[in-house]
Design a protein around this motif. Sequence first.
Motif, mmCIF file in Angstrom:
data_model
loop_
_atom_site.group_PDB
_atom_site.id
_atom_site.type_symbol
_atom_site.label_atom_id
_atom_site.label_comp_id
_atom_site.label_asym_id
_atom_site.label_seq_id
_atom_site.Cartn_x
_atom_site.Cartn_y
_atom_site.Cartn_z
ATOM 1 N N GLY A 38 0.739 -1.060 -0.187
ATOM 2 C CA GLY A 38 0.070 -0.192 0.085
ATOM 3 C C GLY A 38 0.905 1.261 0.092
ATOM 4 O O GLY A 38 0.587 2.092 -0.759
ATOM 5 N N PHE A 39 2.031 1.161 0.653
ATOM 6 C CA PHE A 39 2.812 2.472 0.864
ATOM 7 C C PHE A 39 3.565 2.695 -0.438
ATOM 8 O O PHE A 39 3.490 3.596 -0.929
ATOM 9 C CB PHE A 39 3.731 2.392 2.270
ATOM 10 N N ALA A 40 4.136 1.553 -1.112
ATOM 11 C CA ALA A 40 4.620 1.706 -2.284
ATOM 12 C C ALA A 40 3.619 2.184 -3.508
ATOM 13 O O ALA A 40 4.173 2.900 -4.331
ATOM 14 C CB ALA A 40 5.358 0.246 -2.714
ATOM 15 N N ALA A 41 2.466 1.619 -3.467
ATOM 16 C CA ALA A 41 1.475 2.167 -4.041
ATOM 17 C C ALA A 41 1.066 3.744 -4.174
ATOM 18 O O ALA A 41 0.778 4.357 -5.228
ATOM 19 C CB ALA A 41 0.141 1.271 -4.060
ATOM 20 N N LEU A 42 1.163 4.100 -2.906
ATOM 21 C CA LEU A 42 0.711 5.589 -2.582
ATOM 22 C C LEU A 42 2.104 6.352 -3.391
ATOM 23 O O LEU A 42 1.882 7.219 -4.012
ATOM 24 C CB LEU A 42 0.581 5.821 -1.154
ATOM 25 N N VAL A 43 3.261 5.882 -3.137
ATOM 26 C CA VAL A 43 4.244 6.541 -3.465
ATOM 27 C C VAL A 43 4.331 6.509 -5.128
ATOM 28 O O VAL A 43 4.372 7.619 -5.786
ATOM 29 C CB VAL A 43 5.570 5.835 -3.131
ATOM 30 N N VAL A 50 1.908 13.374 -10.959
ATOM 31 C CA VAL A 50 2.770 14.405 -10.863
ATOM 32 C C VAL A 50 3.687 14.446 -11.865
ATOM 33 O O VAL A 50 4.224 15.508 -12.526
ATOM 34 C CB VAL A 50 3.705 14.837 -9.503
ATOM 35 N N ASP A 51 4.270 13.307 -12.396
ATOM 36 C CA ASP A 51 5.257 13.055 -13.636
ATOM 37 C C ASP A 51 4.973 11.518 -14.173
ATOM 38 O O ASP A 51 5.849 10.744 -13.898
ATOM 39 C CB ASP A 51 6.662 13.358 -13.069
ATOM 40 N N PHE A 52 4.098 11.691 -14.842
ATOM 41 C CA PHE A 52 3.782 10.313 -15.297
ATOM 42 C C PHE A 52 4.689 9.509 -16.204
ATOM 43 O O PHE A 52 5.719 10.421 -17.017
ATOM 44 C CB PHE A 52 2.647 10.243 -16.241
ATOM 45 N N SER A 53 5.153 8.321 -15.881
ATOM 46 C CA SER A 53 5.818 7.432 -16.635
ATOM 47 C C SER A 53 5.422 6.165 -16.551
ATOM 48 O O SER A 53 4.759 5.642 -15.730
ATOM 49 C CB SER A 53 7.265 7.446 -16.186
ATOM 50 N N PRO A 54 5.860 5.320 -17.750
ATOM 51 C CA PRO A 54 5.394 3.833 -17.722
ATOM 52 C C PRO A 54 6.121 3.205 -16.601
ATOM 53 O O PRO A 54 5.033 2.350 -16.000
ATOM 54 C CB PRO A 54 5.799 3.406 -19.211
ATOM 55 N N VAL A 55 7.105 3.390 -16.090
ATOM 56 C CA VAL A 55 7.699 2.732 -15.117
ATOM 57 C C VAL A 55 6.850 2.973 -13.679
ATOM 58 O O VAL A 55 6.574 1.928 -13.138
ATOM 59 C CB VAL A 55 9.054 3.063 -14.753
ATOM 60 N N SER A 56 6.453 4.074 -13.460
ATOM 61 C CA SER A 56 5.771 4.476 -12.280
ATOM 62 C C SER A 56 4.503 3.909 -12.230
ATOM 63 O O SER A 56 3.981 3.380 -11.131
ATOM 64 C CB SER A 56 5.747 5.726 -12.170
ATOM 65 N N VAL A 58 3.815 1.065 -13.907
ATOM 66 C CA VAL A 58 3.958 -0.588 -13.535
ATOM 67 C C VAL A 58 4.175 -0.885 -12.015
ATOM 68 O O VAL A 58 3.583 -1.716 -11.423
ATOM 69 C CB VAL A 58 5.010 -1.043 -14.566
ATOM 70 N N VAL A 59 4.831 0.033 -11.683
ATOM 71 C CA VAL A 59 5.235 -0.155 -10.246
ATOM 72 C C VAL A 59 4.012 0.002 -9.258
ATOM 73 O O VAL A 59 3.629 -0.796 -8.359
ATOM 74 C CB VAL A 59 6.315 0.894 -9.820
ATOM 75 N N THR A 60 2.975 1.020 -9.660
ATOM 76 C CA THR A 60 1.866 1.150 -8.926
ATOM 77 C C THR A 60 0.893 -0.148 -9.048
ATOM 78 O O THR A 60 0.528 -0.364 -7.993
ATOM 79 C CB THR A 60 1.159 2.618 -9.776
ATOM 80 N N LEU A 61 0.883 -0.471 -10.091
ATOM 81 C CA LEU A 61 0.148 -1.723 -10.238
ATOM 82 C C LEU A 61 0.602 -2.928 -9.747
ATOM 83 O O LEU A 61 -0.085 -3.869 -9.030
ATOM 84 C CB LEU A 61 -0.111 -2.261 -11.945
ATOM 85 N N ILE A 62 2.036 -3.383 -9.671
ATOM 86 C CA ILE A 62 2.454 -4.397 -8.987
ATOM 87 C C ILE A 62 2.100 -4.103 -7.427
ATOM 88 O O ILE A 62 1.882 -5.048 -6.730
ATOM 89 C CB ILE A 62 4.031 -4.320 -9.281
ATOM 90 N N ALA A 63 2.526 -2.780 -6.808
ATOM 91 C CA ALA A 63 2.324 -2.745 -5.557
ATOM 92 C C ALA A 63 0.919 -2.832 -5.078
ATOM 93 O O ALA A 63 0.720 -3.427 -4.032
ATOM 94 C CB ALA A 63 2.638 -1.212 -5.249
ATOM 95 N N LEU A 64 -0.217 -2.311 -5.922
ATOM 96 C CA LEU A 64 -1.489 -2.600 -5.493
ATOM 97 C C LEU A 64 -1.661 -4.208 -5.597
ATOM 98 O O LEU A 64 -2.348 -4.496 -4.703
ATOM 99 C CB LEU A 64 -2.319 -1.871 -6.536
ATOM 100 N N ALA A 65 -1.120 -4.868 -6.241
ATOM 101 C CA ALA A 65 -1.461 -6.329 -6.431
ATOM 102 C C ALA A 65 -0.820 -7.033 -5.131
ATOM 103 O O ALA A 65 -1.435 -7.777 -4.578
ATOM 104 C CB ALA A 65 -0.794 -7.050 -7.587
#
Length: 231
Positions: A38-43, A50-56, A58-65
């Motif tokens: 959850g913390f990683a998903a928030l970050v 604020v600064d969209f990128s494909p990497v961020s 993907v990280v958000t989706l993995i963190a949510l999972a």
Amino acid sequence: MRNIDGGFLAAPDQAALERRDREVRKGKLALLLTVAGGFAALVAGYQVLVDFSPVSLVVTLIALAAAVGGGVLTKHLMRNVRFRVHKPNAGLVGAAKLTGLLVAFFGIAALLGSIGAPGPLRIVLIAGGVGTIAYVKSQHDQQWVLFELDAVGVRVERTVVPWRDITRLTTDPVGPGMTRLGAVGVDAAPLYVAVQDTELDQRLLADAVVRFAPQGTRLTRAQDSLGNPAS
């Protein structure tokens, strides 16, 4: 006995506490995965805004999972630690609270990003968001749990009674779709609470009594007028 908001409670058996703590530690490992995800998903989600990128993304989706998977695993493991009966729609209300907090978090994050807020302020926002979610979750459990069993004792609404002060538990139908759960004490007046049948699994209740209650503690039903134990 005591109210969960404070007051005196006779110390429960040390062996019961140790058994519960061993089981809780297993659940905490899964909870750690949930919190970290959850913390990683928030970050990462903040970074997406604020600064969209494909990497961020993907990280958000993995963190949510990871957070969702950890939450499911935590719920499964905690069944070995306690048995709970909630007020109706407790899950929906909890989900609505979480959704509202997340919407507020990302709304504030978008605002801070649009005005170019400094990094320390963003860190405060993330830490505050995590702390607020943890606090709301704790308060939700206190307010929406009606009945709970664990290795230490029984909670009926906001009152906790250790097992050594309980002689038997009761489960009595009291109306269409309603069951009254109770804890009969040694020297105190019985405690009762009515729950909806949709929230109560009788099989899991019986299993929990076998797992958590001291040997000799009975679970009785309304028809057991002579006090015969019910299975």
